[in-house]
Enzyme design. Sequence first.
Site, PDB file in Angstrom:
ATOM      1  N   SER A 216       3.290  93.447  17.278  1.00 56.43           N
ATOM      2  CA  SER A 216       1.912  93.122  16.913  1.00 56.43           C
ATOM      3  C   SER A 216       1.028  93.205  18.149  1.00 56.43           C
ATOM      4  O   SER A 216       1.391  92.748  19.237  1.00 56.43           O
ATOM      5  CB  SER A 216       1.817  91.774  16.199  1.00 56.43           C
ATOM      6  OG  SER A 216       2.704  90.853  16.732  1.00 56.43           O
ATOM      7  N   GLY A 218      -2.341  92.264  18.208  1.00 56.91           N
ATOM      8  CA  GLY A 218      -3.564  91.476  18.024  1.00 56.91           C
ATOM      9  C   GLY A 218      -4.607  92.282  17.284  1.00 56.91           C
ATOM     10  O   GLY A 218      -4.314  92.922  16.270  1.00 56.91           O
ATOM     11  N   GLY A 221      -4.085  95.875  15.848  1.00 55.33           N
ATOM     12  CA  GLY A 221      -3.165  96.202  14.760  1.00 55.33           C
ATOM     13  C   GLY A 221      -1.709  96.049  15.130  1.00 55.33           C
ATOM     14  O   GLY A 221      -1.327  95.092  15.820  1.00 55.33           O
ATOM     15  N   GLY A 248       1.221  86.866  12.821  1.00 56.18           N
ATOM     16  CA  GLY A 248       2.537  87.488  12.997  1.00 56.18           C
ATOM     17  C   GLY A 248       3.520  87.038  11.920  1.00 56.18           C
ATOM     18  O   GLY A 248       4.379  87.810  11.476  1.00 56.18           O
ATOM     19  N   ASP A 249       3.390  85.791  11.495  1.00 57.70           N
ATOM     20  CA  ASP A 249       4.296  85.281  10.448  1.00 57.70           C
ATOM     21  C   ASP A 249       4.033  86.006   9.125  1.00 57.70           C
ATOM     22  O   ASP A 249       4.960  86.263   8.350  1.00 57.70           O
ATOM     23  CB  ASP A 249       4.097  83.768  10.266  1.00 57.70           C
ATOM     24  CG  ASP A 249       4.204  83.030  11.597  1.00 57.70           C
ATOM     25  OD1 ASP A 249       4.911  83.540  12.487  1.00 57.70           O
ATOM     26  OD2 ASP A 249       3.568  81.977  11.747  1.00 57.70           O
TER      27      ASP A 249
HETATM   28  O1  LIG Z   1       6.556  77.944  19.692  1.00 57.84           O
HETATM   29  P1  LIG Z   1       6.577  79.007  18.636  1.00 57.84           P
HETATM   30  O2  LIG Z   1       7.708  78.788  17.673  1.00 57.84           O
HETATM   31  O3  LIG Z   1       6.548  80.371  19.208  1.00 57.84           O
HETATM   32  O4  LIG Z   1       5.211  78.880  17.842  1.00 57.84           O
HETATM   33  C1  LIG Z   1       4.948  77.758  17.056  1.00 57.84           C
HETATM   34  C2  LIG Z   1       3.697  77.973  16.247  1.00 57.84           C
HETATM   35  O5  LIG Z   1       2.528  78.001  17.056  1.00 57.84           O
HETATM   36  O6  LIG Z   1       3.778  79.206  15.590  1.00 57.84           O
HETATM   37  C3  LIG Z   1       3.225  79.110  14.297  1.00 57.84           C
HETATM   38  C4  LIG Z   1       2.196  80.182  14.121  1.00 57.84           C
HETATM   39  O7  LIG Z   1       2.793  81.439  14.269  1.00 57.84           O
HETATM   40  C5  LIG Z   1       2.716  77.694  14.151  1.00 57.84           C
HETATM   41  O8  LIG Z   1       2.888  77.208  12.856  1.00 57.84           O
HETATM   42  C6  LIG Z   1       3.588  76.972  15.125  1.00 57.84           C
HETATM   43  O9  LIG Z   1       3.212  75.735  15.479  1.00 57.84           O
END
Ligand SMILES: O=P(O)(O)OC[C@@]1(O)O[C@H](CO)[C@@H](O)[C@@H]1O
Length: 303
Positions: A216, A218, A221, A248-249
């Site tokens: 990713s 940002g 794209g 990203g999720d």
């Molecule tokens: O410390 P990590 O696991 O990289 O990121 C955690 C986090 O920022 O990622 C999510 C958004 O992608 C949030 O829900 C969560 O708190």
Amino acid sequence: MILTVTPNPALDLTYRLTALVPGETHRAAPPAVRAGGKGLNVARVIAQTGGAAFALTTAGGAPGVRLADELEASQLPSELLPVASPTRTSIALVDESAGETTVVNETGDPLTDAEWTALRDATRRLAVPATAIVGSGSLPPDAPDDIYADLVAVAADRGVPSVIDAIGRALILAAAAGADVVKPNRRELAETTGDDDPVTGARILLDAGAGLVLVSLGADGMLAVPRAGEPLHARLPQPLTGNATGAGDAAVAAVATLLASGTDDPERLLRRATAWSAAAVLAPLAGELHPSYPEFEARLVTT
Ligand SMILES: O=P(O)(O)OC[C@@]1(O)O[C@H](CO)[C@@H](O)[C@@H]1O
């Protein structure tokens, strides 16, 4: 169902500020409180888009109780393994005038060896009915490096695809275990491989054993680097402003959904991932898409 595993969940607190001024004191309305951590967001997006998801994670201390309560209220199917250390907190500060979000992620506390074993055992048990397995997010301090590689091996044993969104040695070992798709962002990929060029960095993960690397970028794209053929790039004609936390999720949710339905064409994965990721930027909180998400794919420019 698609199983998501989040070894380091977070109680997400999202504050909306008219403007974020470093060094100044801010007053804000109470934050939106969400059970967060990347795999939980992935599962929420899968559920929002009509898929079946199951989130496996941990919960400890008072923040863990709040996380469990919020998760129950959300009705997302989940299993929370009790752990001794308190669940970490993650703070997102949405600057409404700049259209930017600043995030502070606590690192989290270590798990005990018995807790890691319980997580591995639960992954194996819950993998039985899974159509794909996702491992997502940072690991707490002193975590075993092979936790995501182990998850990839469980998926391979079951004959289902695996998607990993991680960083560092845990990501390299997951690639080496043959993860179908790995999805670091550009900075995470550079940190992991030591190479600033995303295509060269992606090829390091492909050489290690990953099937496809999605990076990713940002506002620019997303890049898909397949084992065979040229890298592909997809983006919206103009960048969006909003809350990019969880974008990203959303991409991982898109990829897992397509893989679980038997589609592994890199261009289709890239387009769906980029579209859902963009739709996540327009949603106020991580773990959800703007309701117009089905329209985003048609607007993409792919090269
Ligand atoms: O410390 P990590 O696991 O990289 O990121 C955690 C986090 O920022 O990622 C999510 C958004 O992608 C949030 O829900 C969560 O708190």
